[in-house]
Design a protein around this motif. Structure first.
Motif, PDB file in Angstrom:
ATOM      1  N   SER A 266      38.557  38.442  37.365  1.00 38.62           N
ATOM      2  CA  SER A 266      39.933  38.892  37.218  1.00 38.62           C
ATOM      3  C   SER A 266      40.736  38.529  38.463  1.00 38.62           C
ATOM      4  O   SER A 266      40.169  38.237  39.525  1.00 38.62           O
ATOM      5  CB  SER A 266      39.968  40.405  37.015  1.00 38.62           C
ATOM      6  OG  SER A 266      39.541  41.072  38.188  1.00 38.62           O
ATOM      7  N   ARG A 268      42.362  40.605  40.176  1.00 39.75           N
ATOM      8  CA  ARG A 268      42.051  41.652  41.158  1.00 39.75           C
ATOM      9  C   ARG A 268      40.769  41.310  41.920  1.00 39.75           C
ATOM     10  O   ARG A 268      40.692  41.488  43.138  1.00 39.75           O
ATOM     11  CB  ARG A 268      41.925  42.995  40.460  1.00 39.75           C
ATOM     12  CG  ARG A 268      41.602  44.153  41.402  1.00 39.75           C
ATOM     13  CD  ARG A 268      41.675  45.507  40.709  1.00 39.75           C
ATOM     14  NE  ARG A 268      43.076  45.901  40.477  1.00 39.75           N
ATOM     15  CZ  ARG A 268      43.680  45.852  39.288  1.00 39.75           C
ATOM     16  NH1 ARG A 268      43.001  45.418  38.221  1.00 39.75           N
ATOM     17  NH2 ARG A 268      44.935  46.221  39.154  1.00 39.75           N
ATOM     18  N   ARG A 272      40.344  40.349  45.948  1.00 43.31           N
ATOM     19  CA  ARG A 272      39.365  41.030  46.798  1.00 43.31           C
ATOM     20  C   ARG A 272      38.489  40.022  47.540  1.00 43.31           C
ATOM     21  O   ARG A 272      38.277  40.130  48.758  1.00 43.31           O
ATOM     22  CB  ARG A 272      38.508  41.964  45.949  1.00 43.31           C
ATOM     23  CG  ARG A 272      37.598  42.851  46.770  1.00 43.31           C
ATOM     24  CD  ARG A 272      36.884  43.870  45.906  1.00 43.31           C
ATOM     25  NE  ARG A 272      36.226  44.858  46.741  1.00 43.31           N
ATOM     26  CZ  ARG A 272      36.432  46.151  46.684  1.00 43.31           C
ATOM     27  NH1 ARG A 272      37.311  46.647  45.830  1.00 43.31           N
ATOM     28  NH2 ARG A 272      35.766  46.978  47.461  1.00 43.31           N
ATOM     29  N   TRP A 310      50.165  37.126  44.530  1.00 43.04           N
ATOM     30  CA  TRP A 310      49.794  38.128  45.532  1.00 43.04           C
ATOM     31  C   TRP A 310      49.915  37.548  46.938  1.00 43.04           C
ATOM     32  O   TRP A 310      50.447  38.203  47.846  1.00 43.04           O
ATOM     33  CB  TRP A 310      48.365  38.617  45.299  1.00 43.04           C
ATOM     34  CG  TRP A 310      47.986  39.733  46.232  1.00 43.04           C
ATOM     35  CD1 TRP A 310      48.195  41.063  46.054  1.00 43.04           C
ATOM     36  CD2 TRP A 310      47.366  39.594  47.529  1.00 43.04           C
ATOM     37  NE1 TRP A 310      47.747  41.773  47.149  1.00 43.04           N
ATOM     38  CE2 TRP A 310      47.231  40.898  48.062  1.00 43.04           C
ATOM     39  CE3 TRP A 310      46.922  38.508  48.266  1.00 43.04           C
ATOM     40  CZ2 TRP A 310      46.662  41.135  49.308  1.00 43.04           C
ATOM     41  CZ3 TRP A 310      46.349  38.730  49.521  1.00 43.04           C
ATOM     42  CH2 TRP A 310      46.223  40.035  50.018  1.00 43.04           C
ATOM     43  N   GLU A 403      49.776  46.055  42.699  1.00 46.44           N
ATOM     44  CA  GLU A 403      48.878  46.119  41.548  1.00 46.44           C
ATOM     45  C   GLU A 403      47.437  45.764  41.917  1.00 46.44           C
ATOM     46  O   GLU A 403      46.485  46.312  41.352  1.00 46.44           O
ATOM     47  CB  GLU A 403      49.378  45.158  40.465  1.00 46.44           C
ATOM     48  CG  GLU A 403      48.518  45.122  39.216  1.00 46.44           C
ATOM     49  CD  GLU A 403      49.040  44.141  38.173  1.00 46.44           C
ATOM     50  OE1 GLU A 403      48.454  44.090  37.083  1.00 46.44           O
ATOM     51  OE2 GLU A 403      50.037  43.429  38.473  1.00 46.44           O
ATOM     52  N   TYR A 404      47.269  44.848  42.867  1.00 44.55           N
ATOM     53  CA  TYR A 404      45.937  44.356  43.181  1.00 44.55           C
ATOM     54  C   TYR A 404      45.419  44.831  44.539  1.00 44.55           C
ATOM     55  O   TYR A 404      44.250  45.167  44.673  1.00 44.55           O
ATOM     56  CB  TYR A 404      45.929  42.825  43.145  1.00 44.55           C
ATOM     57  CG  TYR A 404      46.318  42.275  41.798  1.00 44.55           C
ATOM     58  CD1 TYR A 404      45.662  42.671  40.641  1.00 44.55           C
ATOM     59  CD2 TYR A 404      47.370  41.370  41.670  1.00 44.55           C
ATOM     60  CE1 TYR A 404      46.021  42.179  39.401  1.00 44.55           C
ATOM     61  CE2 TYR A 404      47.734  40.860  40.435  1.00 44.55           C
ATOM     62  CZ  TYR A 404      47.062  41.277  39.301  1.00 44.55           C
ATOM     63  OH  TYR A 404      47.421  40.782  38.074  1.00 44.55           O
TER      64      TYR A 404
END
Length: 425
Positions: A266, A268, A272, A310, A403-404
């Motif tokens: 994803s 996200r 990370r 992002w 959001e992330y």
């Protein structure tokens, strides 16, 4: 010559595995090495490789939107199929596939139009070359003992042919020389080094050939004895390698295009991986696998777009930074501005009530949310003698939570100093 500073400042690169293996969607080169398919079936993919929708400018624009500063293309994998019209043999997509043209030159030009550095992957090994399986590795690692028995690597009946090996090295050096002279890569990404010992590869001569073309060329550590940086794969190392490094990571589980692999990470998760990697001083080299026609699957392109969104919102915490706090000071990764006066804390989960930072000797002048600029109150609680207290930062409001991953900027009164002691006994 010192390694070029652009590499450590780049933070994100895109790794493109593109070759005939995308026709049937099988593992690149390994499919015939392991017997998943026959060699004849694998090589029949030459007939189906069209590159009919290959638009490297679209690739380059996508990579730029992702926030990448460089890309690496597999110009020749272990299967020996070159993506340019090599003069060292005839196993290339120009002569042997319907694509019928050089794919490397347009790629390099498109990246440069976007201001991206040009990287080229090249494998030392070539499992199709008639002179390759001619010498034995004197002492392979336990993980690679197959190189002593594989018909694609080891000489028949164990009888070595040093003359054939010399011809092979001349072929390899000739192809690398073509890449250097024709396309002027900023970076060469080597692979396959595990199949021979360092002295067998003749890397002194190869490195001299590369640096004669351009002494500024960056090379990975798989140019044994001459590489500039380490290349761990598929997992963030728990301890960062010494010196410059790069995490090689696929968007799904495969390097090349495999239609059955739908296990895409994803956005996200990619954020990370990215934050954890740059927080310990590395780059992320994120891998995508185009279809045989040259198009990047929508699922992979969407991940690149999401990661790029992002990064764009948090660029101050990405570009122009170095590794942040050691583990234990903050529950998440962090980066530090090049002047060491701004600390960026990454919070993967929405902060609740407070964010705590331990062991800061530096006084914090101001805290704000990166991307929105909203200031946050902070205070230091506790501390005794030379042991600093905990810096508590008020959690941002919901409207300021990303959001992330939310990033907080701590502007320091001077350069970052941290306490690493055990406290008063």
């Amino acid at each position: 010559m010192p390694m070029q500073s652009w590499f450590s400042e780049a933070k994100l690169g895109i790794f493109v595995h593109y070759g005939i293996y995308a026709v049937d969607g099988v593992p690149e080169s390994w499919a015939f090495y392991t017997g998943q398919v026959s060699h004849a079936q694998y090589m029949k993919q030459l007939d189906g490789f069209t590159a009919s929708q290959y638009e490297p400018r679209d690739w380059a624009a996508l990579f730029a939107r992702a926030g990448a500063r460089y890309a690496v293309l597999t110009t020749r994998h272990h299967d020996g199929v070159a993506l340019w019209d090599t003069e060292c043999g005839d196993l290339d997509v120009v002569r042997r596939t319907p694509a019928g043209r050089d794919l490397v030159g347009p790629y390099a030009a498109a990246l440069r139009e976007q201001g991206l550095k040009v990287g080229m992957y090249y494998s030392h090994s070539d499992w199709n070359h008639p002179d390759y399986a001619s010498v034995l590795h004197p002492s392979p690692s336990p993980d690679h003992e197959d190189v002593l028995t594989s018909p694609w690597v080891a000489p028949s009946a164990g009888v070595e042919d040093p003359g054939a090996w010399s011809r092979y090295l001349a072929y390899r050096d000739g192809q690398v020389g073509e890449l250097v002279d024709r396309y002027r890569p900023d970076l060469l990404w080597f692979d396959g080094e595990w199949e021979r010992a360092e002295e067998q590869w003749g890397t002194d001569a190869l490195a001299a050939r590369i640096f004669r073309g351009d002494p500024r060329t960056v090379c990975n550590a798989r140019l044994t004895g001459h590489g500039d940086y380490a290349t761990p794969e598929q997992g963030v190392p728990l301890r960062a390698p010494d010196g410059p490094w790069e995490l090689c990571l696929t968007v799904n589980d495969s390097w090349g295009f495999q239609p059955g692999d739908t296990n895409h990470k994803s956005v996200r998760q990619l954020v990370r991986y990215f934050a954890e990697t740059i927080g310990t001083g590395g780059n992320l080299l994120l891998g995508v696998g185009p279809r045989e026609d040259g198009t990047i699957p929508d699922e992979q392109a969407a991940r690149l777009e999401g990661l790029g969104t992002w990064i764009a919102a948090h660029r101050d915490a990405v570009y122009g930074t170095v590794a942040g706090l050691p583990a234990g000071h903050h529950y998440g990764p962090s980066t530090l501005s090049a002047d060491r006066r701004t600390l960026y804390l990454v919070c993967f989960d929405p902060p609740r009530e407070h964010v705590g930072v331990r062991g800061l000797r530096s006084r914090v002048r101001r805290v704000s949310v990166v991307g929105t600029g909203t200031p946050l109150a902070h205070r230091v609680v506790g501390g005794l003698h030379d042991v600093p207290g905990v810096t508590w930062i008020d959690a941002p409001a919901a409207r300021d939570v990303d959001e992330y991953a939310t990033v907080l900027a701590l502007e320091l009164d001077g350069e970052l100093e941290v306490y690493r002691g055990t406290g008063r006994i």
